[in-house]
Design a protein around this motif. Structure first.
Motif, mmCIF file in Angstrom:
data_model
loop_
_atom_site.group_PDB
_atom_site.id
_atom_site.type_symbol
_atom_site.label_atom_id
_atom_site.label_comp_id
_atom_site.label_asym_id
_atom_site.label_seq_id
_atom_site.Cartn_x
_atom_site.Cartn_y
_atom_site.Cartn_z
ATOM 1 N N GLU A 57 0.834 -1.203 0.000
ATOM 2 C CA GLU A 57 0.000 0.000 0.000
ATOM 3 C C GLU A 57 0.870 1.254 0.000
ATOM 4 O O GLU A 57 0.611 2.204 -0.747
ATOM 5 N N GLU A 58 1.931 1.245 0.822
ATOM 6 C CA GLU A 58 2.838 2.394 0.847
ATOM 7 C C GLU A 58 3.505 2.593 -0.508
ATOM 8 O O GLU A 58 3.602 3.719 -1.005
ATOM 9 N N GLN A 59 3.957 1.495 -1.121
ATOM 10 C CA GLN A 59 4.587 1.592 -2.437
ATOM 11 C C GLN A 59 3.582 2.088 -3.476
ATOM 12 O O GLN A 59 3.919 2.908 -4.337
ATOM 13 N N SER A 60 2.364 1.596 -3.389
ATOM 14 C CA SER A 60 1.320 2.025 -4.333
ATOM 15 C C SER A 60 1.013 3.505 -4.159
ATOM 16 O O SER A 60 0.860 4.228 -5.150
ATOM 17 N N GLN A 61 0.931 3.971 -2.919
ATOM 18 C CA GLN A 61 0.662 5.381 -2.678
ATOM 19 C C GLN A 61 1.785 6.239 -3.249
ATOM 20 O O GLN A 61 1.535 7.296 -3.843
ATOM 21 N N GLY A 62 3.022 5.779 -3.104
ATOM 22 C CA GLY A 62 4.152 6.504 -3.677
ATOM 23 C C GLY A 62 4.084 6.549 -5.191
ATOM 24 O O GLY A 62 4.321 7.592 -5.814
ATOM 25 N N ALA A 63 3.729 5.416 -5.796
ATOM 26 C CA ALA A 63 3.615 5.372 -7.258
ATOM 27 C C ALA A 63 2.466 6.244 -7.746
ATOM 28 O O ALA A 63 2.584 6.938 -8.761
ATOM 29 N N VAL A 67 2.800 9.367 -10.337
ATOM 30 C CA VAL A 67 2.029 9.453 -11.584
ATOM 31 C C VAL A 67 1.204 10.742 -11.614
ATOM 32 O O VAL A 67 1.149 11.421 -12.644
ATOM 33 N N GLU A 68 0.573 11.085 -10.503
ATOM 34 C CA GLU A 68 -0.212 12.314 -10.462
ATOM 35 C C GLU A 68 0.681 13.527 -10.673
ATOM 36 O O GLU A 68 0.315 14.472 -11.381
ATOM 37 N N TYR A 69 1.877 13.507 -10.083
ATOM 38 C CA TYR A 69 2.810 14.616 -10.251
ATOM 39 C C TYR A 69 3.258 14.715 -11.710
ATOM 40 O O TYR A 69 3.332 15.803 -12.278
#
Length: 130
Positions: A57-63, A67-69
């Motif tokens: 979940e942490e890795q997904s939130q970072g990804a 992507v949003e950035y």
């Protein structure tokens, strides 16, 4: 014998009844023991799965943030095309002015070598010819 036979049958029935009562009385504790045993065996694996899921979940939130950035950067780049067009126009004007200055300096050096007196160009004429 009939009496002994009857006592034997009564004894068997009472033994079976006692055994059944014992099994029924201890059945919930056996079920709870089995449940506790199952939890004890499966809990470490469940904890490991939970830890893995939290890490993912942490890795997904970072990804997702990355992507949003990147999307916002691309959108801002498409919005900045006006600025790039403006920069291009200003650069072209600067190149043209540089060429005019170079041409002016080239002419004034030729004028200095060919004429005996110093020649000072009229600023209004040099800007009007551009």
């Amino acid at each position: 014998m009939d009496d002994q036979e009857m006592q034997l049958k009564v004894r068997r029935v009472s033994d079976k009844f006692t055994e059944s009562m014992y099994v029924l009385a201890n059945e919930p504790s056996v079920a709870l023991y089995r449940l506790q045993e199952h939890v004890r065996r499966s809990l470490p694996e469940l904890v490991q799965h939970k830890t893995d899921m939290q890490s993912w979940e942490e890795q997904s939130q970072g990804a997702i943030y990355t992507v949003e950035y990147a999307c916002s950067a691309v959108k801002s780049m498409t919005n900045s095309s006006v600025y790039f067009t403006n920069i291009d126009s200003l650069l072209r004007q600067a190149i043209t002015m540089k060429e005019q200055i170079s041409n002016f300096h080239g002419r004034s050096q030729n004028d200095v070598t060919s004429s005996p007196g110093p020649s000072v160009p009229d600023p209004q004429n040099s800007t009007a010819s551009s």
